[in-house]
Scaffold this active site. Structure first.
Site, PDB file in Angstrom:
ATOM      1  N   SER A   1      14.195 -67.270  51.167  1.00 16.18           N
ATOM      2  CA  SER A   1      13.909 -65.834  51.293  1.00 16.18           C
ATOM      3  C   SER A   1      14.017 -65.324  52.709  1.00 16.18           C
ATOM      4  O   SER A   1      13.785 -64.128  52.953  1.00 16.18           O
ATOM      5  CB  SER A   1      12.484 -65.533  50.808  1.00 16.18           C
ATOM      6  OG  SER A   1      12.292 -66.048  49.538  1.00 16.18           O
TER       7      SER A   1
ATOM      8  N   THR B   1       9.331 -63.602  52.021  1.00 20.07           N
ATOM      9  CA  THR B   1       9.347 -62.899  53.299  1.00 20.07           C
ATOM     10  C   THR B   1       8.184 -63.342  54.177  1.00 20.07           C
ATOM     11  O   THR B   1       7.049 -63.427  53.710  1.00 20.07           O
ATOM     12  CB  THR B   1       9.156 -61.392  53.023  1.00 20.07           C
ATOM     13  OG1 THR B   1      10.288 -60.941  52.317  1.00 20.07           O
ATOM     14  CG2 THR B   1       8.983 -60.591  54.293  1.00 20.07           C
TER      15      THR B   1
ATOM     16  N   THR C   1      13.143 -61.388  56.699  1.00 23.80           N
ATOM     17  CA  THR C   1      13.464 -61.665  55.297  1.00 23.80           C
ATOM     18  C   THR C   1      14.969 -61.609  55.052  1.00 23.80           C
ATOM     19  O   THR C   1      15.703 -60.954  55.812  1.00 23.80           O
ATOM     20  CB  THR C   1      12.774 -60.608  54.384  1.00 23.80           C
ATOM     21  OG1 THR C   1      12.925 -60.997  53.029  1.00 23.80           O
ATOM     22  CG2 THR C   1      13.371 -59.219  54.569  1.00 23.80           C
TER      23      THR C   1
ATOM     24  N   ARG D   1      21.618 -52.895  50.844  1.00 22.68           N
ATOM     25  CA  ARG D   1      20.217 -52.554  50.533  1.00 22.68           C
ATOM     26  C   ARG D   1      19.289 -53.060  51.633  1.00 22.68           C
ATOM     27  O   ARG D   1      19.423 -54.179  52.122  1.00 22.68           O
ATOM     28  CB  ARG D   1      19.829 -53.177  49.194  1.00 22.68           C
ATOM     29  CG  ARG D   1      18.366 -52.940  48.780  1.00 22.68           C
ATOM     30  CD  ARG D   1      17.471 -54.073  49.176  1.00 22.68           C
ATOM     31  NE  ARG D   1      16.107 -53.941  48.635  1.00 22.68           N
ATOM     32  CZ  ARG D   1      15.082 -54.685  49.013  1.00 22.68           C
ATOM     33  NH1 ARG D   1      15.247 -55.628  49.936  1.00 22.68           N
ATOM     34  NH2 ARG D   1      13.895 -54.521  48.493  1.00 22.68           N
TER      35      ARG D   1
ATOM     36  N   THR E   1       4.613 -57.953  51.857  1.00 27.03           N
ATOM     37  CA  THR E   1       5.633 -58.753  51.188  1.00 27.03           C
ATOM     38  C   THR E   1       5.716 -58.287  49.742  1.00 27.03           C
ATOM     39  O   THR E   1       4.792 -57.670  49.232  1.00 27.03           O
ATOM     40  CB  THR E   1       5.321 -60.261  51.269  1.00 27.03           C
ATOM     41  OG1 THR E   1       6.370 -60.989  50.639  1.00 27.03           O
ATOM     42  CG2 THR E   1       3.999 -60.600  50.598  1.00 27.03           C
ATOM     43  N   GLY E   2       6.830 -58.594  49.109  1.00 20.78           N
ATOM     44  CA  GLY E   2       7.020 -58.175  47.720  1.00 20.78           C
ATOM     45  C   GLY E   2       8.121 -57.138  47.622  1.00 20.78           C
ATOM     46  O   GLY E   2       8.910 -56.988  48.554  1.00 20.78           O
TER      47      GLY E   2
HETATM   48  N1  ASP Z   1       9.788 -57.289  51.023  1.00 18.11           N
HETATM   49  C1  ASP Z   1      11.069 -57.934  50.892  1.00 18.11           C
HETATM   50  C2  ASP Z   1      12.106 -56.917  50.550  1.00 18.11           C
HETATM   51  O1  ASP Z   1      11.857 -56.049  49.742  1.00 18.11           O
HETATM   52  C3  ASP Z   1      11.132 -59.028  49.884  1.00 18.11           C
HETATM   53  C4  ASP Z   1       9.950 -59.942  49.725  1.00 18.11           C
HETATM   54  O2  ASP Z   1       8.953 -59.841  50.419  1.00 18.11           O
HETATM   55  O3  ASP Z   1      10.024 -60.818  48.864  1.00 18.11           O
HETATM   56  O4  ASP Z   1      13.209 -57.021  51.040  1.00 18.11           O
END
Ligand code: ASP
Length: 334
Positions: free
Chosen positions: A80, A194, A212, A222, A245-246
């Site tokens: 990631s 991330t 990330t 994106r 994160t997320g």
């Molecule tokens: N926040 C990150 C993103 O949307 C991805 C992640 O944290 O898993 O690119």
């Protein structure tokens, strides 16, 4: 030294004031609460250890978060972040990173290809340019002009996962997260996600960094929350800092990290502030985000830490003293 008058004026939080009173009664200097470093996700204990090497010697939080974040960036097993990160739907590994210090200085790179350490490039954007953000080819040109080496970041195993995904080519952030989780547990590794790292140094200064490869199989170009100052990361040395994160789209909608810091400014503890941001997000997006994960971590200038996530499973790694790694599971909303 923390300016206590400022601390009280902003009335950080009841818990912080209690901590301060207790420390003063016991004759413990506030510095007892620092240095410290916290990161999103349990595997980032390794990143914290690298940051700690700097913090333990009395070094700067800014140097610590940069060095810490470089650990998962260089790790091919971490799918990631950085080298070995999963590519977009075109098979391109595009990286996002940012960094912010105690003075509001910040730098960011978005959709950067071929560079193993985007966090270092973000720091250079902050220190060597009058800008905050460089994207894509411009970011790459800037990195190469500053001595970074162009490398292939797509490892054989990430390429294999991508090719497997191509068979269905189905992209939905919730689904993709589930798919990745299954892949990871099949490989026996808990190696997401991330990295967002926050450090408070011995001088009482806070810095943060985030890095990330973004959502796997995203559209080319994106960008998520992670390199966006105020969404994936925010630092205000009078108050504290937060990182996320997320699924980045959800974090951006509520200016996540900034929301957390502002909640701390108006009296919430780090955990309460993270919870407030998650609740706000859920109120806005109920019905659309139940299959996604979003988590926040935060620290305030008194050295209190906290986290909160939308769903079960979000962990974070903390280091408060030599050799002592603490992994915590965040409380969650649904
Ligand atoms: N926040 C990150 C993103 O949307 C991805 C992640 O944290 O898993 O690119």
């Amino acid at each position: 030294m923390i300016n206590r008058r400022k601390f009280l004026r902003h009335s950080l939080c009841a818990a912080g004031a209690t901590l301060l009173a207790a420390e003063l009664r016991a004759g413990i200097p506030l510095a007892a609460a620092r240095p410290l470093v916290i990161s999103t996700w349990a595997p980032n204990v390794k990143a914290n250890a690298a940051a700690w090497e700097i913090l333990a010697k009395g070094g700067k939080a800014l140097d610590a978060v940069e060095k810490g974040v470089m650990v998962p960036e260089a790790d091919p097993e971490d799918t990631s972040v950085g080298y070995g990160g999963l590519p977009d739907r075109d098979g391109r590994v595009t990286l996002d990173a940012c960094i912010m210090d105690e003075k509001g200085n910040c730098g960011s790179v978005m959709c950067l290809e071929h560079i193993v350490h985007p966090v270092q490039v973000a720091r250079l954007v902050m220190e060597k340019t009058p800008h905050v953000v460089l994207v894509g080819d411009g970011a790459l040109q800037f990195a190469l002009a500053n001595g970074f080496k162009k490398e292939n970041l797509l490892t054989a195993s990430s390429e294999k996962i991508w090719k497997e995904w191509l068979r269905t080519s189905k992209y939905d952030p919730g689904d993709t997260m589930k798919y990745m989780k299954e892949k990871r547990s099949a490989g026996g590794k808990d190696n997401h996600d991330t990295i967002g790292m926050l450090a408070l140094d011995a001088m009482g200064n806070i810095s943060g960094a985030c890095s990330t490869s973004g959502m796997a199989f995203k559209l080319h170009g994106r960008v998520g929350d992670s390199p966006i100052i105020g969404a994936g990361l925010f630092v205000d040395n009078e108050v504290g800092a937060a990182t996320a994160t997320g699924v980045g789209e959800e974090v951006i909608r509520i200016c996540g990290a900034h929301t957390v810091v502002e909640a701390m400014r108006y009296g919430k503890s780090p955990k309460e502030a993270c919870k407030l941001a998650v609740e706000r997000m859920y109120k806005l997006r109920k019905g659309s985000i139940e299959d996604k994960q979003i988590g926040f971590i935060a620290v305030n200038i008194a050295g209190e830490t906290g986290a909160y996530s939308l769903k079960e499973g979000f962990t974070y790694a903390c280091r408060f003293s030599d050799g002592l790694d603490v992994v915590r599971s965040a409380d969650y909303l649904i």
